[in-house]
Scaffold this active site. Structure first.
Site, mmCIF file in Angstrom:
data_model
loop_
_atom_site.group_PDB
_atom_site.id
_atom_site.type_symbol
_atom_site.label_atom_id
_atom_site.label_comp_id
_atom_site.label_asym_id
_atom_site.label_seq_id
_atom_site.Cartn_x
_atom_site.Cartn_y
_atom_site.Cartn_z
ATOM 1 C CG ASP A 64 45.103 47.134 76.333
ATOM 2 O OD1 ASP A 64 45.524 48.154 75.757
ATOM 3 O OD2 ASP A 64 45.850 46.212 76.738
ATOM 4 C CG HIS A 65 42.670 53.068 72.757
ATOM 5 N ND1 HIS A 65 42.201 52.559 71.573
ATOM 6 C CD2 HIS A 65 42.252 54.360 72.785
ATOM 7 C CE1 HIS A 65 41.542 53.486 70.915
ATOM 8 N NE2 HIS A 65 41.546 54.592 71.629
ATOM 9 N NE ARG A 66 48.575 47.426 75.509
ATOM 10 C CZ ARG A 66 49.214 46.582 76.324
ATOM 11 N NH1 ARG A 66 50.534 46.500 76.257
ATOM 12 N NH2 ARG A 66 48.556 45.842 77.188
ATOM 13 C CB VAL A 88 39.708 54.095 76.041
ATOM 14 C CG1 VAL A 88 38.506 54.886 75.555
ATOM 15 C CG2 VAL A 88 40.980 54.668 75.437
ATOM 16 N N PRO A 144 46.985 51.129 78.114
ATOM 17 C CG PRO A 144 47.136 51.653 75.848
ATOM 18 C CD PRO A 144 47.622 50.679 76.867
#
Length: 499
Positions: free
Chosen positions: A469-471, A295, A293
């Site tokens: 990576d928003h994780r 951002v 994901p």
């Protein structure tokens, strides 16, 4: 004739020149059958999904056979060249190219000449799988052809006078069909204007077959113009061209044009095969976009002081001969920001459901090359001084431009910089390299009006974009890293105070 000892023949197989690669395309052969090679000599250049690589051979001897022509994609582990370590028979001319051999064991050197057949003055070119047009030697029956049919073919070739053979060859070179009575490659005379032998397969070399496949042309519908009824590239182009109001001559595509893509003058489309670096990049970007994901955050910063420092460093004797530019200080600024926020330098282990924190920084630099976008990285960039970092950046860029980047140089990256500013672009939303946590895009540095010390003045300004990576990286951590990079570029003295 000296026979070749099969025990002395060594096969060199396509190696895995990168981690996990399954195939490579042969770009160029540097040797031919009959050439002498030594251990460590480069024999060909191949392109993998990562880079172009030159392959050295580990044997001494004489090249006996090239198994595949240039432009062929070969699976890893497949033999691509054979070398006779004895060297005698091959050096005496006994070796034959792969295109004139139906099987590796079926070479003229290993086949005794027919006693009852007079030796012709010359030998016609042959295609893989079609046999010899004029049988000057006894050959084993080709796979799929009955023994009786093969024997008829040999007798027909032996009964044909040399004068008639020469006349037939000359007639075909002048654009005429084969005279009646001349044996076809499978033992039956072809019909006029037809390239389809009795076996039902049109005559065409492998590169021409691939071209026809790319263009969607059925070779059975193509009228051949080459010797022996062979279909040429021009024939395929003519068959694929859209109908014209008036008959026009189909131009011949230049070799470089044909290598880059399928196109010719007057065509409304150009089709470029998706392979090599471009294919790998496409796969990686799809995996990245739909797995991590993304951002992206942006910041516009006054880099006037950084640009002044760049000019001063160019005059520094400790950096003489090295590449000193804004990218050098941007890379150093990102390394300092990562040191202050090490959690950003991580990867996501889906299989083990773990976040892997990296205690090293392999700094990737995106580079545009004729083969596509590649991202080699500087190993352990966090340990390098400014002169060492400048030297590494210079070597990385030069190697990429020459197309000599090794697969190892593109593996193990942790964070990447992409400089879209060199194309005059202000900013972008870069996609992560698979396995990495962040990528920094640097926009064009332009002179713009800027409020400086309470007054509007012209200043050097750029826009930075950080995708993450928003994780792994939440908004707070990503913002801190981007803000630190911007602060260092605005006040480059922080390279000292923060480092």
């Amino acid at each position: 004739m000296t026979t070749m000892t099969e025990a002395s023949v060594r096969e060199f197989k396509m190696p895995d020149v990168g981690e996990g690669l399954t195939e490579a395309e042969i770009l160029k052969w540097y040797v031919q059958p009959g050439d002498t090679v030594t251990d460590g000599q480069v024999v060909c250049e191949v392109e993998t999904a990562k880079a172009a690589v030159e392959l050295p051979i580990p044997y001494n001897g004489v090249v006996r056979e090239l198994r595949f022509p240039e432009g062929t994609t070969v699976d890893v582990g497949t033999a691509i060249i054979t070398v006779d370590e004895g060297g005698g028979a091959a050096g005496a001319g006994g070796a034959a190219p792969a295109a004139e051999s139906e099987t590796p064991a079926e070479t003229p050197a290993a086949t005794p000449p027919a006693q009852e057949t007079p030796k012709p003055e010359g030998r016609k070119p042959v295609l893989v799988g079609y046999g010899v047009a004029e049988a000057s030697t006894k050959r084993r029956p080709r796979k799929g052809v009955p023994v009786q049919q093969a024997q008829v073919q040999t007798r027909a070739g032996a009964q044909q006078p040399e004068a008639a053979a020469a006349a037939a060859i000359q007639g075909e070179l002048n654009g005429h069909t084969s005279p009646a009575g001349r044996p076809s490659p499978v033992g039956t005379p072809p019909s006029a204007g037809s390239a389809t032998p009795a076996a039902g397969r049109p005559l065409a070399k492998p590169p021409v077959r691939k071209l026809a496949k790319d263009l969607g042309v059925d070779l059975a519908t193509v009228t051949p113009s080459g010797p022996d009824g062979i279909i040429t590239r021009e024939d395929v182009y003519a068959a694929s061209a859209p109908p014209a109001p008036e008959p026009v001559q189909t131009p011949v595509a230049a070799p470089a044009q044909a290598a880059a893509g399928v196109s010719h003058e007057g065509a409304r489309e150009t089709r470029i095969p998706i392979k090599g670096v471009r294919k790998a990049t496409a796969t990686a970007m799809i995996d990245s976009a739909f797995t991590a994901p993304h951002v992206t955050e942006f910041v516009t910063v006054d880099v006037t002081r950084t640009m002044k420092l760049v000019e001063e460093l160019k005059q520094d004797k400790d950096l003489a001969g090295l590449r000193v530019n804004p990218l050098l200080l941007i890379a150093k600024a990102l390394l300092v920001a990562i040191r202050r926020h090490p959690e950003v330098n991580a990867s996501w282990d889906e299989e083990n459901q773990e976040i892997v924190l990296k205690h090293y920084v392999n700094l990737g630099i995106a580079a545009a090359t004729p083969r596509g976008l590649i991202v080699p990285n500087i190993k352990d960039a966090h340990t390098k001084t400014l002169p060492e970092l400048a030297q590494s950046l210079g070597e990385l860029v030069s190697t990429a431009r020459e197309g000599k980047t090794s697969p190892a140089a593109m593996q193990g990256g942790t964070v990447t910089i992409t400089n879209v500013g060199v194309f005059g672009v202000d900013t972008g939303t870069p996609l992560l390299n698979p396995g990495e946590s962040a990528i920094l895009a640097v926009g064009a540095i332009k002179l713009q009006p800027w409020v400086h010390k309470g007054k509007v003045k012209p200043r050097q300004v750029t826009t930075l974009a950080l995708s993450f990576d928003h994780r792994l990286v939440d908004g707070e951590l990503g913002s801190k890293v981007l803000a630190d990079v911007a602060a260092i570029l605005e006040q480059p003295k922080r390279l000292i105070t923060w480092a």
